[in-house]
Write a protein that holds these residues in place. Structure first.
Motif, PDB file in Angstrom:
ATOM      1  N   LEU A 172     -10.474 -14.570  10.505  1.00 30.08           N
ATOM      2  CA  LEU A 172     -10.296 -13.846   9.258  1.00 30.08           C
ATOM      3  C   LEU A 172      -9.358 -12.648   9.406  1.00 30.08           C
ATOM      4  CD1 LEU A 172     -14.006 -14.029   8.102  1.00 30.08           C
ATOM      5  CD2 LEU A 172     -12.075 -14.957   6.824  1.00 30.08           C
ATOM      6  N   THR A 173      -8.770 -12.518  10.566  1.00 27.75           N
ATOM      7  CA  THR A 173      -7.821 -11.437  10.811  1.00 27.75           C
ATOM      8  C   THR A 173      -6.405 -12.009  10.808  1.00 27.75           C
ATOM      9  OG1 THR A 173      -9.442 -10.273  12.187  1.00 27.75           O
ATOM     10  CG2 THR A 173      -7.133  -9.629  12.424  1.00 27.75           C
ATOM     11  N   PRO A 174      -5.502 -11.459  10.012  1.00 26.84           N
ATOM     12  CA  PRO A 174      -4.128 -11.991   9.945  1.00 26.84           C
ATOM     13  C   PRO A 174      -3.435 -11.912  11.305  1.00 26.84           C
ATOM     14  CG  PRO A 174      -4.532 -10.403   8.182  1.00 26.84           C
ATOM     15  CD  PRO A 174      -5.688 -10.290   9.122  1.00 26.84           C
ATOM     16  N   SER A 175      -2.535 -12.846  11.525  1.00 31.21           N
ATOM     17  CA  SER A 175      -1.745 -12.856  12.753  1.00 31.21           C
ATOM     18  C   SER A 175      -0.380 -13.451  12.429  1.00 31.21           C
ATOM     19  CB  SER A 175      -2.445 -13.676  13.841  1.00 31.21           C
ATOM     20  OG  SER A 175      -2.445 -15.051  13.487  1.00 31.21           O
ATOM     21  N   CYS A 176       0.463 -13.581  13.438  1.00 24.52           N
ATOM     22  CA  CYS A 176       1.792 -14.138  13.213  1.00 24.52           C
ATOM     23  C   CYS A 176       1.735 -15.600  12.796  1.00 24.52           C
ATOM     24  CB  CYS A 176       2.644 -13.989  14.463  1.00 24.52           C
ATOM     25  SG  CYS A 176       1.932 -14.754  15.932  1.00 24.52           S
ATOM     26  N   SER A 177       0.612 -16.267  13.061  1.00 28.13           N
ATOM     27  CA  SER A 177       0.476 -17.681  12.707  1.00 28.13           C
ATOM     28  C   SER A 177      -0.553 -17.924  11.599  1.00 28.13           C
ATOM     29  CB  SER A 177       0.066 -18.481  13.950  1.00 28.13           C
ATOM     30  OG  SER A 177      -1.188 -18.023  14.444  1.00 28.13           O
ATOM     31  N   ARG A 178      -1.057 -16.852  10.996  1.00 23.74           N
ATOM     32  CA  ARG A 178      -2.112 -17.039  10.000  1.00 23.74           C
ATOM     33  C   ARG A 178      -2.036 -15.953   8.932  1.00 23.74           C
ATOM     34  NH1 ARG A 178      -5.708 -17.673  13.289  1.00 23.74           N
ATOM     35  NH2 ARG A 178      -6.301 -15.518  13.633  1.00 23.74           N
ATOM     36  N   THR A 179      -2.116 -16.357   7.661  1.00 15.72           N
ATOM     37  CA  THR A 179      -2.157 -15.407   6.554  1.00 15.72           C
ATOM     38  C   THR A 179      -3.569 -15.328   5.998  1.00 15.72           C
ATOM     39  OG1 THR A 179      -1.656 -17.028   4.818  1.00 15.72           O
ATOM     40  CG2 THR A 179       0.220 -16.002   5.943  1.00 15.72           C
ATOM     41  N   VAL A 180      -3.941 -14.155   5.511  1.00 16.89           N
ATOM     42  CA  VAL A 180      -5.254 -13.935   4.916  1.00 16.89           C
ATOM     43  C   VAL A 180      -5.055 -13.250   3.566  1.00 16.89           C
ATOM     44  CG1 VAL A 180      -7.504 -12.803   5.122  1.00 16.89           C
ATOM     45  CG2 VAL A 180      -6.396 -13.757   7.162  1.00 16.89           C
ATOM     46  N   PRO A 187     -12.723  -3.011  -6.211  1.00 15.57           N
ATOM     47  CA  PRO A 187     -11.725  -2.054  -5.704  1.00 15.57           C
ATOM     48  C   PRO A 187     -11.671  -2.107  -4.185  1.00 15.57           C
ATOM     49  CG  PRO A 187     -13.744  -0.905  -6.273  1.00 15.57           C
ATOM     50  CD  PRO A 187     -13.960  -2.341  -6.646  1.00 15.57           C
ATOM     51  N   VAL A 188     -10.707  -2.820  -3.663  1.00 19.75           N
ATOM     52  CA  VAL A 188     -10.612  -2.971  -2.214  1.00 19.75           C
ATOM     53  C   VAL A 188      -9.262  -2.457  -1.725  1.00 19.75           C
ATOM     54  CG1 VAL A 188     -12.202  -4.920  -2.106  1.00 19.75           C
ATOM     55  CG2 VAL A 188      -9.774  -5.351  -2.476  1.00 19.75           C
ATOM     56  N   GLU A 189      -9.286  -1.832  -0.565  1.00 21.24           N
ATOM     57  CA  GLU A 189      -8.067  -1.380   0.095  1.00 21.24           C
ATOM     58  C   GLU A 189      -7.899  -2.234   1.342  1.00 21.24           C
ATOM     59  OE1 GLU A 189      -7.993   2.767   0.812  1.00 21.24           O
ATOM     60  OE2 GLU A 189      -8.453   3.328  -1.270  1.00 21.24           O
ATOM     61  N   ALA A 190      -6.989  -3.165   1.246  1.00 24.02           N
ATOM     62  CA  ALA A 190      -6.854  -4.158   2.304  1.00 24.02           C
ATOM     63  C   ALA A 190      -6.218  -3.566   3.547  1.00 24.02           C
ATOM     64  CB  ALA A 190      -6.004  -5.323   1.817  1.00 24.02           C
ATOM     65  N   PRO A 191      -6.642  -4.032   4.715  1.00 24.15           N
ATOM     66  CA  PRO A 191      -5.968  -3.615   5.948  1.00 24.15           C
ATOM     67  C   PRO A 191      -4.565  -4.211   6.002  1.00 24.15           C
ATOM     68  CG  PRO A 191      -7.589  -5.322   6.396  1.00 24.15           C
ATOM     69  CD  PRO A 191      -7.779  -4.915   4.966  1.00 24.15           C
ATOM     70  N   GLU A 192      -3.795  -3.736   6.948  1.00 27.09           N
ATOM     71  CA  GLU A 192      -2.403  -4.180   7.084  1.00 27.09           C
ATOM     72  C   GLU A 192      -2.334  -5.694   7.240  1.00 27.09           C
ATOM     73  OE1 GLU A 192       1.492  -3.224   9.918  1.00 27.09           O
ATOM     74  OE2 GLU A 192      -0.439  -2.257  10.270  1.00 27.09           O
ATOM     75  N   THR A 195      -3.228  -9.743   2.147  1.00 34.29           N
ATOM     76  CA  THR A 195      -2.755  -9.732   0.765  1.00 34.29           C
ATOM     77  C   THR A 195      -3.941  -9.653  -0.180  1.00 34.29           C
ATOM     78  OG1 THR A 195      -0.842 -11.079   1.334  1.00 34.29           O
ATOM     79  CG2 THR A 195      -1.458 -11.007  -0.987  1.00 34.29           C
ATOM     80  N   VAL A 196      -3.858  -8.758  -1.170  1.00 38.83           N
ATOM     81  CA  VAL A 196      -4.899  -8.654  -2.179  1.00 38.83           C
ATOM     82  C   VAL A 196      -4.336  -9.121  -3.521  1.00 38.83           C
ATOM     83  CG1 VAL A 196      -6.432  -7.125  -3.474  1.00 38.83           C
ATOM     84  CG2 VAL A 196      -6.084  -6.759  -1.033  1.00 38.83           C
ATOM     85  N   THR A 197      -5.002 -10.092  -4.130  1.00 42.46           N
ATOM     86  CA  THR A 197      -4.638 -10.576  -5.459  1.00 42.46           C
ATOM     87  C   THR A 197      -5.735 -10.180  -6.431  1.00 42.46           C
ATOM     88  OG1 THR A 197      -3.486 -12.479  -4.498  1.00 42.46           O
ATOM     89  CG2 THR A 197      -4.031 -12.591  -6.845  1.00 42.46           C
ATOM     90  N   ARG A 198      -5.357  -9.571  -7.523  1.00 40.86           N
ATOM     91  CA  ARG A 198      -6.328  -9.047  -8.485  1.00 40.86           C
ATOM     92  C   ARG A 198      -6.914 -10.152  -9.351  1.00 40.86           C
ATOM     93  NH1 ARG A 198      -9.486  -4.781  -8.336  1.00 40.86           N
ATOM     94  NH2 ARG A 198     -10.046  -3.988 -10.381  1.00 40.86           N
ATOM     95  N   ASN A 199      -8.223 -10.185  -9.446  1.00 43.56           N
ATOM     96  CA  ASN A 199      -8.925 -11.123 -10.326  1.00 43.56           C
ATOM     97  C   ASN A 199      -9.102 -10.465 -11.695  1.00 43.56           C
ATOM     98  OD1 ASN A 199     -10.559 -12.965 -11.595  1.00 43.56           O
ATOM     99  ND2 ASN A 199     -12.274 -12.776 -10.172  1.00 43.56           N
ATOM    100  N   THR A 200      -8.388 -10.960 -12.688  1.00 46.47           N
ATOM    101  CA  THR A 200      -8.460 -10.385 -14.041  1.00 46.47           C
ATOM    102  C   THR A 200      -9.309 -11.216 -14.985  1.00 46.47           C
ATOM    103  OG1 THR A 200      -6.451 -11.551 -14.735  1.00 46.47           O
ATOM    104  CG2 THR A 200      -6.172  -9.361 -13.754  1.00 46.47           C
TER     105      THR A 200
END
Length: 363
Positions: A172-180, A187-192, A195-200
């Motif tokens: 669950l941690t992003p890496s050069c071979s994996r996107t999260v 209200p979330v502040e994502a780590p580096e 990607t955070v996509t807003r649920n409207t």
């Protein structure tokens, strides 16, 4: 998916991120028109055991099929061998999936399945307040522990499962071979690199309502008693006080609330107890719904405002008094619950109320 809300948010995620068919905006005027857009999505339901959750999941599964998704229902807790049979049956599907979408990163079942998956893309769809805690722990490098269990000592099962949990956390941690990606209304502040996509709640608003608004007030129930955070007697007193103060007539029970507690609540307050057959966001959007809705700190203080946007419904939030907490409550509980309500107030301009007489209400 293990809960109705998680499955609802898969539908929301698909609605917001899959609007194109062959590069052209899909013209969808009804549920059946979505089939061509979502027919490559398979939803796996890891069915829980409690009847209310199962019933709501069955209804949500029908809605997912209406949107063109394939739904695979797994009796994942149907006996001592069920987990092994479920994992074995899903292995090839997980290994071949281009993208894995999960609803609860804290679930041991999900963590175990993640060790099988080989996908380069992972999406965590909203699981309510747990999503806030997940993102916070991911950013700080902590092990994944539900907020109401933090501070408690790890048991033998926790220690045995620790290697699997650690492996899932790495997945669950992003890496050069994996996107999260995190898809959330919270209200979330994502780590580096996350990607955070807003649920409207665009799917909910397009499929349901607008609702008929009644003159009375409704209250949203919570499972804080069942999780051992709030004292049962204090909770019942708070509900009774709020009901008298605000003219509440209906109480929408959380799917995990015990029948015994709800019987007692009805006997003391006279409130009509409603057991929703769908997540509250859909029930409220479908209507009828009170012009005023009261809630304790929970997911709905962040999800109902966008779901009911433009309807004129007013949401009031009652914070949890520290005196209501049980001795078993995590040391983190009060601060976390206060953060849930505080961020809802800031994000949606919600009014805070207290379970005391009218002259003690706070703005």
């Amino acid at each position: 998916m293990e809960s109705p809300v998680q499955l609802l948010n898969v539908l929301e995620w698909a609605h917001s991120t899959r609007p194109l068919l062959n590069g052209v905006p899909a013209q969808r005027t009804g549920p059946g028109d979505a089939a061509a857009v979502h027919d490559d999505l398979t939803v796996v339901v890891l069915s829980p055991t409690d009847p209310m959750s199962r019933g709501q999941l069955r209804r949500m599964a029908e809605l997912a099929r209406d949107e063109g998704m394939r739904v695979r229902w797994e009796e994942a807790r149907g006996g001592p061998l069920a987990p092994l049979q479920t994992i074995a049956g899903l292995s090839s599907l997980l290994r071949g999936a281009e993208r894995i979408v999960i609803g609860d990163p804290f679930s041991r079942y999900v963590q175990l399945l993640l060790t099988v998956a080989r996908s380069r893309d992972l999406v965590v769809v909203d699981d309510g307040t747990a999503t806030m805690e997940f993102v916070s722990q991911l950013a700080s490098g902590e092990r994944l522990v539900r907020w109401h269990r933090r501070g408690s000592r790890a048991g033998a099962r926790d220690l045995l499962f620790a290697p699997v949990a650690a492996s899932a956390r790495r997945r669950l941690t992003p890496s050069c071979s994996r996107t999260v990606e995190v898809f959330s209304a919270m209200p979330v502040e994502a780590p580096e690199a996350v990607t955070v996509t807003r649920n409207t709640f665009g799917w909910t608003r397009s499929r349901f309502g607008p609702p008929r608004i009644t003159k009375g007030a409704d209250m949203v129930g919570t499972s804080l008693v069942e999780t051992g955070v709030v004292d049962p007697e204090r909770y019942l007193e708070a509900v009774a006080t709020l009901a008298r103060t605000h003219g509440v007539t209906r109480y929408f029970a959380h799917r995990r609330e015990s029948t015994e507690k709800l019987h007692t609540l009805h006997a003391r307050t006279g409130l009509e107890i409603v057991r929703p057959d769908l997540p509250l966001e859909l029930i409220a959007r479908r209507g009828p719904v009170g012009r005023t809705v009261l809630s304790f700190p929970s997911t709905v203080v962040h999800t109902l405002p966008p779901a009911l946007d433009g309807t004129g419904v007013r949401l009031l939030v009652c914070d949890i008094d520290p005196a209501w907490l049980t001795e078993k409550a995590s040391p983190r509980a009060q601060g976390f619950l206060a953060d849930v309500t505080g961020t809802a107030r800031d994000a949606h301009g919600l009014r805070m109320v207290a379970a005391r007489p009218p002259d003690c209400l706070t703005a």
